[in-house]
Design a protein around this motif. Structure first.
Motif, short mmCIF file in Angstrom:
data_model
loop_
_atom_site.label_atom_id
_atom_site.label_comp_id
_atom_site.label_asym_id
_atom_site.label_seq_id
_atom_site.Cartn_x
_atom_site.Cartn_y
_atom_site.Cartn_z
N ARG A 57 -13.60 34.73 20.71
CA ARG A 57 -13.20 34.53 19.32
C ARG A 57 -11.68 34.60 19.24
N PRO A 60 -10.31 37.37 15.55
CA PRO A 60 -11.20 38.48 15.19
C PRO A 60 -10.90 39.02 13.79
N GLU A 87 -22.45 37.18 13.09
CA GLU A 87 -23.00 38.47 13.52
C GLU A 87 -23.90 38.30 14.75
N GLU A 90 -21.86 37.83 17.87
CA GLU A 90 -21.26 39.11 18.28
C GLU A 90 -22.31 40.02 18.92
N GLN A 93 -23.38 38.76 22.36
CA GLN A 93 -22.33 39.02 23.35
C GLN A 93 -22.28 40.49 23.74
N ARG A 94 -22.49 41.40 22.76
CA ARG A 94 -22.51 42.83 23.09
C ARG A 94 -23.69 43.16 23.99
#
Length: 340
Positions: A57, A60, A87, A90, A93-94
């Motif tokens: 990104r 951010p 969301e 994100e 990716q986490r």
């Protein structure tokens, strides 16, 4: 992963620019398990596939979110203003990052454990390995020095070495066939119930054996038994283990034995049973030296019950004549080695 399952069918509108020189165009952004697919909204034809772990990104915290599929020059970008899609990207990716971190943590823990095991191995193995090495490379003179230090400590409990010259001369004359030409045999007044080998081809006899035997055959047998029971490297290693690592290192580097290094070791040996070889190997060794096994066996057990195989295997019973070890005068001189 939960995050991947939850968002595997999510789609949202976005604005895609293939290169900085091309114009923007609307696309449908589809979130897969590990990819973002950008599709033409009119034909549903895929225009680009991005790997989610590589998506970065560029802004951010700002909306619309601006993404690029690489960490290098952001040639290709997509803008997304759908909060759920942002969301989702994100969270996926986490989840991927966490999944990747676990093997790294496991590898790190395994590395730490391996290092700890190596350190523990060095702590427990290295000192004994150095002591073993010191025992193996010690020249005969050093081993004799160690043996004399052990004997000196032994004298505190067994009494001082008997020094009568006539007796020692007899001892030096008749013992080499049983313990070797370079060996030294000493007698102490305290009871030993036989003979004990010390480092440096040093042997110790107790006066009790000489006083209780009708002839020198039992003493000769015990000396031969002590030689066969342990080799010189083994008795040297046992002594150096008692003295400790620093003594072994000093012996290897400086060639000297610290004073008091064998303190307590000689006395502790006196409290231990005499090492004896397998009785089955003794008859052949005795026969090789024309020595009867019976006097030796009877000195261990006068009844002969526990040493009957040794008595029955006496080579003199098979017709081999026993050698005369000493004359009566020599034997009397040996028996009186501790007198006066």
């Amino acid at each position: 992963m939960t995050a991947l399952t939850e968002f595997q069918r999510l789609e949202a509108q976005g604005v895609w620019r293939e290169t900085p020189e091309t114009r923007q165009r609307e696309v449908i952004v589809s979130l897969g398990e590990a990819t973002l697919t950008l599709m033409d909204p009119r034909t549903d034809k895929p225009l680009s596939h991005w790997s989610l772990p590589a998506v970065t990104r560029l802004n951010p915290g700002r909306t619309p979110a601006l993404y690029t599929p690489s960490t290098g020059e952001p040639d290709e970008t997509v803008e997304i203003d759908d909060p759920l899609m942002i969301e989702a990207i994100e969270r996926v990716q986490r989840a991927i990052a966490t999944h990747r971190a676990k093997p790294r943590r496991l590898r790190g823990a395994a590395t730490v454990l391996a290092v700890l095991l190596m350190l523990v191995g060095l702590i427990f193995w290295l000192p004994d390995a150095l002591v073993r090495h010191a025992a193996q490379i010690a020249p005969p003179a050093q081993k004799r020095t160690i043996g004399l230090a052990v004997l000196s400590d032994m004298e505190a409990a067994a009494g001082p070495v008997c020094r009568r010259v006539s007796g020692q001369q007899v001892l030096d004359w008749f013992t080499p066939p049983f313990v070797g030409a370079d060996s030294l045999v000493q007698v102490v007044p305290g009871p030993l119930n036989g003979a004990r080998r010390l480092p440096g081809d040093l042997y110790v006899l107790g006066e009790d054996l000489l006083a209780a035997s009708p002839g020198p055959e039992a003493a000769a047998g015990h000396l031969l038994s002590a030689r066969l029971a342990q080799d010189d490297d083994q008795v040297t290693l046992d002594a150096l283990r008692h003295a400790g690592l620093m003594t072994a290192l000093r012996l290897m580097t400086l060639g000297t034995l610290p004073q008091g290094a064998m303190k307590g070791y000689g006395e502790s040996l006196l409290a231990q049973p005499l090492p004896r070889p397998d009785l089955a190997v003794l008859p052949a060794a005795f026969a090789e030296r024309d020595l009867s096994t019976e006097p030796f066996a009877r000195s261990i057990d006068p009844t002969g019950t526990t040493v009957l195989p040794l008595i029955e295997a006496d080579p003199t019973r098979a017709g081999t004549p026993a050698r005369d070890l000493l004359t009566d005068e020599q034997w009397l001189a040996l028996q009186q080695i501790c007198a006066g």
